[in-house]
Motif scaffolding. Structure first.
Motif, PDB file in Angstrom:
ATOM      1  N   MET A  67     -12.576   2.399 -18.766  1.00  0.00           N
ATOM      2  CA  MET A  67     -11.934   1.883 -17.570  1.00  0.00           C
ATOM      3  C   MET A  67     -10.609   1.291 -18.021  1.00  0.00           C
ATOM      4  SD  MET A  67     -13.810  -1.095 -15.454  1.00  0.00           S
ATOM      5  CE  MET A  67     -15.151  -0.201 -14.728  1.00  0.00           C
ATOM      6  N   ARG A  68      -9.557   1.512 -17.243  1.00  0.00           N
ATOM      7  CA  ARG A  68      -8.264   0.921 -17.625  1.00  0.00           C
ATOM      8  C   ARG A  68      -8.120  -0.438 -16.964  1.00  0.00           C
ATOM      9  NH1 ARG A  68      -3.383   5.114 -18.256  1.00  0.00           N
ATOM     10  NH2 ARG A  68      -2.618   3.359 -19.477  1.00  0.00           N
ATOM     11  N   VAL A  69      -7.744  -1.399 -17.739  1.00  0.00           N
ATOM     12  CA  VAL A  69      -7.639  -2.764 -17.228  1.00  0.00           C
ATOM     13  C   VAL A  69      -6.333  -3.386 -17.686  1.00  0.00           C
ATOM     14  CG1 VAL A  69     -10.124  -3.190 -17.211  1.00  0.00           C
ATOM     15  CG2 VAL A  69      -8.789  -3.669 -19.276  1.00  0.00           C
ATOM     16  N   SER A  70      -6.061  -4.551 -17.120  1.00  0.00           N
ATOM     17  CA  SER A  70      -4.901  -5.311 -17.582  1.00  0.00           C
ATOM     18  C   SER A  70      -5.226  -6.789 -17.492  1.00  0.00           C
ATOM     19  CB  SER A  70      -3.687  -4.991 -16.722  1.00  0.00           C
ATOM     20  OG  SER A  70      -2.692  -5.955 -16.979  1.00  0.00           O
ATOM     21  N   TYR A  71      -4.823  -7.508 -18.505  1.00  0.00           N
ATOM     22  CA  TYR A  71      -5.129  -8.945 -18.540  1.00  0.00           C
ATOM     23  C   TYR A  71      -3.903  -9.778 -18.217  1.00  0.00           C
ATOM     24  CZ  TYR A  71      -8.829  -6.752 -21.296  1.00  0.00           C
ATOM     25  OH  TYR A  71      -9.825  -5.928 -21.735  1.00  0.00           O
ATOM     26  N   LEU A  72      -2.877  -9.109 -17.738  1.00  0.00           N
ATOM     27  CA  LEU A  72      -1.636  -9.828 -17.467  1.00  0.00           C
ATOM     28  C   LEU A  72      -1.499 -10.117 -15.981  1.00  0.00           C
ATOM     29  CD1 LEU A  72       0.724  -7.622 -19.651  1.00  0.00           C
ATOM     30  CD2 LEU A  72      -0.066  -9.916 -20.202  1.00  0.00           C
ATOM     31  N   GLY A  73      -1.182 -11.328 -15.662  1.00  0.00           N
ATOM     32  CA  GLY A  73      -0.988 -11.689 -14.261  1.00  0.00           C
ATOM     33  C   GLY A  73      -2.314 -12.013 -13.588  1.00  0.00           C
ATOM     34  N   ILE A  74      -2.205 -12.690 -12.466  1.00  0.00           N
ATOM     35  CA  ILE A  74      -3.404 -13.154 -11.785  1.00  0.00           C
ATOM     36  C   ILE A  74      -4.211 -12.008 -11.194  1.00  0.00           C
ATOM     37  CG2 ILE A  74      -4.238 -14.610  -9.901  1.00  0.00           C
ATOM     38  CD1 ILE A  74      -1.518 -16.048 -10.072  1.00  0.00           C
ATOM     39  N   GLU A  75      -3.522 -11.179 -10.424  1.00  0.00           N
ATOM     40  CA  GLU A  75      -4.229 -10.124  -9.710  1.00  0.00           C
ATOM     41  C   GLU A  75      -4.936  -9.174 -10.654  1.00  0.00           C
ATOM     42  OE1 GLU A  75      -0.657  -9.065  -7.792  1.00  0.00           O
ATOM     43  OE2 GLU A  75      -1.735  -8.601  -5.940  1.00  0.00           O
ATOM     44  N   ASP A  76      -4.159  -8.680 -11.627  1.00  0.00           N
ATOM     45  CA  ASP A  76      -4.741  -7.680 -12.506  1.00  0.00           C
ATOM     46  C   ASP A  76      -5.840  -8.260 -13.379  1.00  0.00           C
ATOM     47  OD1 ASP A  76      -3.139  -5.906 -11.332  1.00  0.00           O
ATOM     48  OD2 ASP A  76      -1.828  -5.514 -13.051  1.00  0.00           O
ATOM     49  N   MET A  77      -5.670  -9.505 -13.789  1.00  0.00           N
ATOM     50  CA  MET A  77      -6.721 -10.135 -14.593  1.00  0.00           C
ATOM     51  C   MET A  77      -8.006 -10.227 -13.775  1.00  0.00           C
ATOM     52  SD  MET A  77      -7.428 -11.493 -17.543  1.00  0.00           S
ATOM     53  CE  MET A  77      -9.125 -10.970 -17.541  1.00  0.00           C
ATOM     54  N   ALA A  78      -7.888 -10.768 -12.569  1.00  0.00           N
ATOM     55  CA  ALA A  78      -9.074 -10.930 -11.717  1.00  0.00           C
ATOM     56  C   ALA A  78      -9.675  -9.560 -11.404  1.00  0.00           C
ATOM     57  CB  ALA A  78      -8.699 -11.665 -10.445  1.00  0.00           C
ATOM     58  N   ASP A  79      -8.835  -8.624 -11.026  1.00  0.00           N
ATOM     59  CA  ASP A  79      -9.297  -7.272 -10.730  1.00  0.00           C
ATOM     60  C   ASP A  79     -10.089  -6.674 -11.872  1.00  0.00           C
ATOM     61  OD1 ASP A  79      -8.543  -6.806  -8.232  1.00  0.00           O
ATOM     62  OD2 ASP A  79      -6.872  -5.435  -8.698  1.00  0.00           O
ATOM     63  N   SER A  80      -9.547  -6.853 -13.058  1.00  0.00           N
ATOM     64  CA  SER A  80     -10.214  -6.273 -14.223  1.00  0.00           C
ATOM     65  C   SER A  80     -11.603  -6.851 -14.407  1.00  0.00           C
ATOM     66  CB  SER A  80      -9.382  -6.518 -15.470  1.00  0.00           C
ATOM     67  OG  SER A  80      -8.108  -5.943 -15.330  1.00  0.00           O
ATOM     68  N   LEU A  81     -11.711  -8.159 -14.233  1.00  0.00           N
ATOM     69  CA  LEU A  81     -13.031  -8.784 -14.396  1.00  0.00           C
ATOM     70  C   LEU A  81     -13.994  -8.312 -13.296  1.00  0.00           C
ATOM     71  CD1 LEU A  81     -12.003 -12.444 -15.359  1.00  0.00           C
ATOM     72  CD2 LEU A  81     -12.645 -10.561 -16.873  1.00  0.00           C
ATOM     73  N   TYR A  82     -13.475  -8.218 -12.096  1.00  0.00           N
ATOM     74  CA  TYR A  82     -14.330  -7.751 -10.991  1.00  0.00           C
ATOM     75  C   TYR A  82     -14.802  -6.326 -11.226  1.00  0.00           C
ATOM     76  CZ  TYR A  82     -13.188 -11.876  -8.173  1.00  0.00           C
ATOM     77  OH  TYR A  82     -13.049 -13.149  -7.724  1.00  0.00           O
ATOM     78  N   GLN A  83     -13.909  -5.513 -11.723  1.00  0.00           N
ATOM     79  CA  GLN A  83     -14.293  -4.123 -12.000  1.00  0.00           C
ATOM     80  C   GLN A  83     -15.423  -4.056 -13.008  1.00  0.00           C
ATOM     81  OE1 GLN A  83     -11.423  -0.963 -12.918  1.00  0.00           O
ATOM     82  NE2 GLN A  83      -9.852  -2.406 -12.246  1.00  0.00           N
ATOM     83  N   VAL A  84     -15.330  -4.911 -14.020  1.00  0.00           N
ATOM     84  CA  VAL A  84     -16.383  -4.930 -15.036  1.00  0.00           C
ATOM     85  C   VAL A  84     -17.692  -5.406 -14.400  1.00  0.00           C
ATOM     86  CG1 VAL A  84     -17.142  -5.984 -17.195  1.00  0.00           C
ATOM     87  CG2 VAL A  84     -14.764  -5.270 -16.923  1.00  0.00           C
ATOM     88  N   ALA A  85     -17.594  -6.451 -13.583  1.00  0.00           N
ATOM     89  CA  ALA A  85     -18.784  -6.966 -12.912  1.00  0.00           C
ATOM     90  C   ALA A  85     -19.411  -5.868 -12.057  1.00  0.00           C
ATOM     91  CB  ALA A  85     -18.412  -8.173 -12.054  1.00  0.00           C
TER      92      ALA A  85
END
Ligand code: SF4
Ligand code: SF4
Lengths: 450, 455
Positions: free
Chosen positions: B261-279
């Motif tokens: 899965m492609r994720v990004s840890y930069l910025g609020i939105e992308d960080m939160a999105d990435s964690l939600y995707q993993v969840a």
């Protein structure tokens, strides 16, 4: 004494040849350095140079790809120069080869001749080339090679005698070059300092992005170096043939090869030469600087006497530092450089004779692994050299006096003055203070009055 | 302005909203254009560099090794072998007679001295020319030394950074599958494409810990050879940023059937999105994970938002230009700047693909300049044209911005400040704020002149 035969290098105490050439070319007015090789080398060197000088450093590249590596880089070299001409409008393009183009056997002088033939109808900049394979030397070779190429390829005719002095300052800081220029000015001597990086690598804030920073040795002045009264080149470990020897050979310009004027005696040497060339006495202001330096030596001698130092870096800088340290009673226990066969041992012996109480171990062609291995046993009090020694200074909990190139972990490396009486004084202050600071930090009580 | 751009580069520049996007990219850099790009070797070195218990030996002349000595801020929680620079320092005789013997001897010496868990051997341009058989030497040394000795085919001239990524992934893939995976949790991931600059991976790992997700391997920040060896046991691969390690994730998927899965840890939105995707991915195995993740994000945001609001007041409306290595990072930065009320007016990348530029065009405002493989003259022209307040780039871009009196944020592999995660967003905002708001710009000639003109 000197090093073993190398199989691997750990944390090299040298840089590669074209880097030195690029730096030297940056000290010519209107010049842009051009590396003939693949893109990576130029980018890496730019990055490395920028983090020391904190100035834009544009180095062009012929950006060779796979097919050029196989079929030769002539086309890209020519195209690259044309593109650089279009965008930068340089007065001079300084072409240095890289390991890649040396290995594939590109004949750069021939390509450049072809280039002149093909594009002779355009208004072409001067093009100076230098061969700089890194598997054969260090960045100082690149520097000296570029200076020599500049002299030999630009100064081709005997200019009218003008009583001026040529100074080939070696790899020193921007501030050093400014200081040298001042000194000559005050002697009333017209000087050509080659290269002159004082403005091009330490420029002012600007309104616009200039393609090529102003400053640098004017090309016209280089062409007239053959008319100078004399050349002074700094360095006791220089290659046999240099810009200075070329001028002597081709145009009978007397060449004075003296050590980098670091510390009292080597600076005295330099002023003696200036007196002889100009026929006037050292200006009073420098007599005063000299006096203040000796006064400081006296005031501070007890703090530093017998301290044990390890010195590393460019061969001539190391020599100059050893001379200075010997004067102030600091024992250099190890002197190291990544360069080889430059006679570092003899040079140090010469400059410390009659002053030093000990002879340092000399290590040529070494890396930091070797320096550290030996220095770890010798237990120095001070480390003197560029930023790359930091790791070791930290491990041994001793001060690192930052000098030379690169200074990557401090601010203002380009403004460190170490030449002349004034430079020696600032070095001396710095060393005494480093010793005091360490003493203070190590003391349980922490004297506030040292 | 037009004369700053060489004809051959015109199709590598696009202004959004002006005609259809048809960016030329993935091209060799133009001779004489003073590209900001490095080489294949650079790409490999960036990716593999942070594997801290491996020996990284650069086979070539000295420069290539020296310029990559400890220049990155990749931290290790244990061994620090990666922070030294090892080279065969080829000399003239080696170039003439071949460097294989020297390479062998160097490996022998260095492996004995440092007892690494593996060795990566990078080939540089010259090695490609003299034709040393890296594979053969590495095979021999693997046998002799009992550790994996892996060739990295990274001859600089064989392309750009991107090819270097692939070479690095190929080398790493040889390690995957060599260790036992029996004790790995079903809720497990590998973190790919993060380099633990200033300890960033530790921030991200902590989030996963709170979510109840096991991190098997960091690839490659704070990386360990052994972890990579068992990384095929993780349920999911998270590939961050421009995809320097995307190829590795693909190889693992193909060989071991583990998705990525492609994720990004930069910025609020992308960080939160990435964690939600993993969840979301793990919710069938552990339904509670969604709740835990929401709590985590809420908690972090409640700390972060008030602080951002304060800075946003100052930063509202300020203009930003950025020039980054991979363009995936640019997506996140663009969104992060929106949170600060700032406008991105130029985005450039060294290695963007057509898809990347299409995405950039989609998410950026009209009139934004997109540029591929730029150089100092172009960058400075764009900075002036758009009159930007902040430039985001790497060390080579910094003096360009500073000369023109423009604030700068270092956002590449050399940074020493953690910018990922929620706390990273705060650091990022602080850095942007402190640069944009510094009084020094008033004195910079270009700005001073403008102020004068205005008054
Ligand atoms: S020689 Fe090749 S590998 Fe080394 S820095 Fe230059 S381009 Fe890159
Ligand atoms: S290939 Fe040669 S010139 Fe290029 S960076 Fe390496 S040592 Fe320097």
């Amino acid at each position: 004494m000197s090093s073993k035969n190398y199989t691997s290098t750990t944390n090299a105490c040298k840089l590669c040849t074209p880097l030195g050439a690029s730096l030297a070319f940056r000290g010519v007015e209107g010049a842009i350095p051009f590396l003939h090789g693949s893109q990576g080398c130029a980018t890496y060197m730019r990055r490395y140079i920028i983090s020391h000088y904190r100035e834009p450093v544009d180095i062009a590249s012929s950006a060779l790809g796979e097919k050029h590596a196989i079929y030769g880089g002539a086309a890209n070299l020519k195209k690259g120069i044309l593109n650089v001409m279009k965008k930068y409008e340089p007065e001079l393009v300084g072409v240095a080869t890289t390991c890649l183009t040396e290995t594939i056997g590109d004949n750069v002088p021939m390509y450049l001749k072809e280039f002149h033939d093909e594009f002779g109808d355009l208004e072409l900049p001067e093009i100076v080339e230098v061969s700089t394979p890194s598997y054969n030397g260090t960045h100082t070779d690149g520097w000296h090679g570029a200076v020599r190429s500049l002299v030999e390829q630009l100064c081709t005719e005997k200019a009218e005698y003008d009583g001026s002095v040529n100074i080939l300052p070696n790899m020193v800081s921007c501030e050093d070059v400014r200081h040298l220029r001042d000194i000559c000015d005050r002697f009333g001597l017209k000087s050509t300092i080659l290269p002159d990086i004082s403005d091009t690598l330490d420029g002012p804030a600007l309104e616009d992005y200039v393609k090529i920073p102003s400053g640098g040795t004017p090309i016209e002045s280089i062409k007239k170096m053959s008319g100078a009264a004399a050349t002074i080149e700094f360095g006791r470990c220089l290659p046999g043939a240099t810009g200075g020897t070329s001028l002597q050979k081709a145009f009978n310009v007397p060449n004075h090869r003296i050590g980098l004027p670091i510390g009292l005696r080597e600076t005295d040497n330099f002023f003696d030469k200036l007196e002889a060339i100009s026929g006037i006495d050292t200006p009073v202001s420098y007599e005063r600087e000299r006096g203040r330096l000796i006064d400081a030596y006296v005031d501070g001698h007890k703090y530093v006497f017998g301290k044990r130092a390890v010195v590393y870096g460019e061969e001539d800088l190391v020599t100059g530092l050893c001379s200075f340290l010997a004067e102030i009673g600091v024992d250099v226990i190890l002197a190291g450089t990544g360069a080889k066969n430059r006679g570092l041992g003899k040079a140090i012996k010469d400059v410390t004779k009659g002053v030093a109480r000990n002879e340092p171990e000399i290590h040529e062609g070494v890396d930091f692994h070797d320096i550290a291995e030996r220095a770890g046993e010798l237990q120095p009090d001070l480390l003197i050299g560029h930023s790359k020694g930091y790791k070791y200074a930290k491990a041994w909990n001793i001060p690192l006096i930052r000098i030379g190139f690169p200074v990557h972990d401090r601010f203002g490396g380009q403004r460190i003055l170490h030449l002349g009486y004034k430079g020696a004084l600032s070095l001396f202050d710095q060393i005494v203070n480093a010793v005091l600071e360490k003493k203070q930090a190590d003391s349980q009580i922490g004297y506030g009055y040292m | 302005m037009t004369d700053t751009i060489l004809d051959e580069r015109k199709d590598q520049i696009h202004r959004t909203g002006e005609g259809a996007l048809d960016m030329a990219c993935n091209r060799e850099s133009l001779a004489g254009a003073v590209s900001q790009r490095a080489c294949v070797f650079c790409g490999s070195r960036v990716v593999l560099y942070p594997i801290a218990d491996a020996l990284h030996l650069v086979h070539g002349p000295i420069g290539c090794a020296v310029y990559t000595w400890d220049i990155r801020g990749a931290l290790s929680s244990g061994p620090e072998l990666h922070r030294s620079s090892f080279s065969t320092d080829l000399q003239e005789m080696d170039v003439i007679f071949g460097g294989e013997k020297k390479l062998e001897a160097a490996l022998d010496e260095l492996i004995d001295r440092h007892s690494p868990k593996a060795a990566f051997v990078y080939s540089t341009c010259i090695v490609g020319i003299i034709g040393d058989d890296l594979e053969a030497v590495c095979r021999k040394m693997t046998e002799k030394k009992g550790i994996p000795v892996l060739p990295v085919q990274s001859e600089g001239f064989k392309g750009s950074k991107r090819e270097g990524y692939l070479a690095a992934c190929k080398a790493m893939f040889k390690l995957v599958g060599t260790e036992d995976t029996s004790d790995i949790s079903p809720l497990s991931v590998n973190i790919l494409g993060d380099f633990n600059l200033a300890g960033e991976i530790w921030i991200i790992r902590e989030y996963f810990r709170k979510m109840g997700v096991e991190v098997v391997a960091n690839i490659t920040g704070d990386g360990r050879v052994k972890d990579i060896g068992r990384s095929h046991g993780a349920a999911l691969n998270l590939v961050q940023c421009s995809g320097a390690t995307l190829d590795l994730a693909k190889m693992i998927e193909e060989e071991y059937g583990k998705p990525y899965m492609r994720v990004s840890y930069l910025g609020i939105e992308d960080m939160a999105d990435s964690l939600y995707q993993v969840a979301d991915f793990f919710k069938d195995v552990d339904p509670d994970i969604v709740k835990r993740t929401e709590e985590l994000v809420r908690d972090e945001l409640s700390k972060l938002m008030p602080e951002l609001a304060v800075m946003r007041k100052d930063l509202e409306g300020k203009k930003v230009a950025m020039y980054v290595g991979g363009s995936f990072k640019a997506f996140s930065l663009l969104k992060a700047f929106r949170h600060l009320g700032m406008k991105v007016v130029m985005v450039g990348s060294q290695t963007g693909t057509p898809e990347d530029y299409a995405e950039l065009e989609r998410i950026s405002d009209p009139g934004t300049i997109l540029v591929d493989d730029a150089n100092p003259l172009e960058l400075s022209a764009f900075i002036k044209e758009k009159d930007v307040d902040i430039f985001v780039g790497g060390v080579k871009e910094r003096p360009i911005a500073f000369k023109l009196g423009v604030g700068f944020c270092d956002h590449n592999h050399e940074r020493k400040e953690a910018l990922e995660g929620f706390v990273g967003m705060l650091n990022f905002a602080r850095e942007i704020h402190s640069s944009a708001m510094s009084p020094v710009w008033q004195f910079a000639p270009r700005r001073a002149k403008r102020r004068k003109e205005k008054s």
